[in-house]
Design an enzyme around this catalytic site. Sequence first.
Site, mmCIF file in Angstrom:
data_model
loop_
_atom_site.group_PDB
_atom_site.id
_atom_site.type_symbol
_atom_site.label_atom_id
_atom_site.label_comp_id
_atom_site.label_asym_id
_atom_site.label_seq_id
_atom_site.Cartn_x
_atom_site.Cartn_y
_atom_site.Cartn_z
ATOM 1 N N TYR A 14 -17.758 24.178 -26.044
ATOM 2 C CA TYR A 14 -17.194 24.535 -24.677
ATOM 3 C C TYR A 14 -16.617 23.633 -23.892
ATOM 4 C CZ TYR A 14 -20.940 28.171 -25.187
ATOM 5 O OH TYR A 14 -21.473 29.225 -25.815
ATOM 6 N N HIS A 19 -13.348 27.360 -18.128
ATOM 7 C CA HIS A 19 -14.511 27.370 -17.491
ATOM 8 C C HIS A 19 -15.408 26.034 -17.072
ATOM 9 C CE1 HIS A 19 -17.058 30.330 -15.826
ATOM 10 N NE2 HIS A 19 -18.007 30.350 -16.421
ATOM 11 N N PHE A 64 -26.678 25.674 -18.869
ATOM 12 C CA PHE A 64 -25.488 26.823 -19.111
ATOM 13 C C PHE A 64 -25.165 27.415 -17.689
ATOM 14 C CE2 PHE A 64 -26.675 26.598 -23.423
ATOM 15 C CZ PHE A 64 -25.478 26.736 -24.024
ATOM 16 N N ASN A 66 -24.842 29.907 -16.150
ATOM 17 C CA ASN A 66 -25.417 30.957 -15.107
ATOM 18 C C ASN A 66 -26.683 30.578 -14.389
ATOM 19 O OD1 ASN A 66 -23.449 32.502 -16.453
ATOM 20 N ND2 ASN A 66 -24.809 34.156 -17.368
ATOM 21 N N ASP A 91 -14.273 26.357 -11.585
ATOM 22 C CA ASP A 91 -12.937 27.005 -11.786
ATOM 23 C C ASP A 91 -12.720 28.183 -11.005
ATOM 24 O OD1 ASP A 91 -15.322 27.748 -13.519
ATOM 25 O OD2 ASP A 91 -13.857 29.647 -14.166
ATOM 26 N N ASN A 112 -20.730 33.154 -11.936
ATOM 27 C CA ASN A 112 -21.980 33.287 -12.103
ATOM 28 C C ASN A 112 -22.701 31.910 -11.520
ATOM 29 O OD1 ASN A 112 -22.351 35.929 -12.880
ATOM 30 N ND2 ASN A 112 -21.675 35.668 -14.997
#
Length: 243
Positions: A14, A19, A64, A66, A91, A112
């Site tokens: 990632y 993001h 992560f 969330n 973002d 989230n």
Amino acid sequence: MLIIAGLGNPGGKYAGNRHNIGFMAVDAIHRRHSFSPWSKKFRAEIAEGELGGEKVLLIKPQTFMNLSGESVGEAMRFYKLQPADLVAIYDELDLPQGKARLKTGGGHNGHNGIKSLDAHCGTEYRRLRLGIGHPGVKEMVQNHVLGDFAKADKAWVEPLLDTLADNADMLVRNEDSQLMNKIALALGGKAEEEKPAKEKKDAEKKPAGQSHIHQARGHNQPKLPVTGPMADMLKKMFGNKGD
């Protein structure tokens, strides 16, 4: 003490995602200033240092996106901090690429990571939103957000992050509007405060509430006769209607 939390997803998979621009932002601040090496605590990568004479903790949650709030909330409780002591960088899909906005409180707008921060840290923290642009079609949003920045994006991503890093001490001094102006100018835009000042100056030049036509009517109008032959003729031509 101020916590600057960059939001993103952990792992190389990632790292280049849109993001993850929050991670990229705190990495840029870390590189530019004298912070400790990254270490692991609060289920996050953290680094300690100073900005503007105040102690600052950089944090990149490794939970992560969330669950970002679980990590940041743990750090806030450890240091006995309030929401006002937190700046979250993340973002923003609904801001054009390269645009930045900074405010205290507000909604999560479907993000989230911010939902999680709101739940675990309170809501009255400062939110630095970095625009990544919208793909234009709802079905493409997920691929856009979780897709990597293109090579062409370096033209705005690098000056955005560099300017933020160069002026990170403004976050400590609560010089929010000045920081936004620095970023806007670095990206080829205009300072946020220039437009209101110009509008104020223009407003002082002309009477409020009058159009240019109305103003023109009010100056040097000849007086028309109200009695006599000329007045009678004008009444026949134009009637008795007012202006």
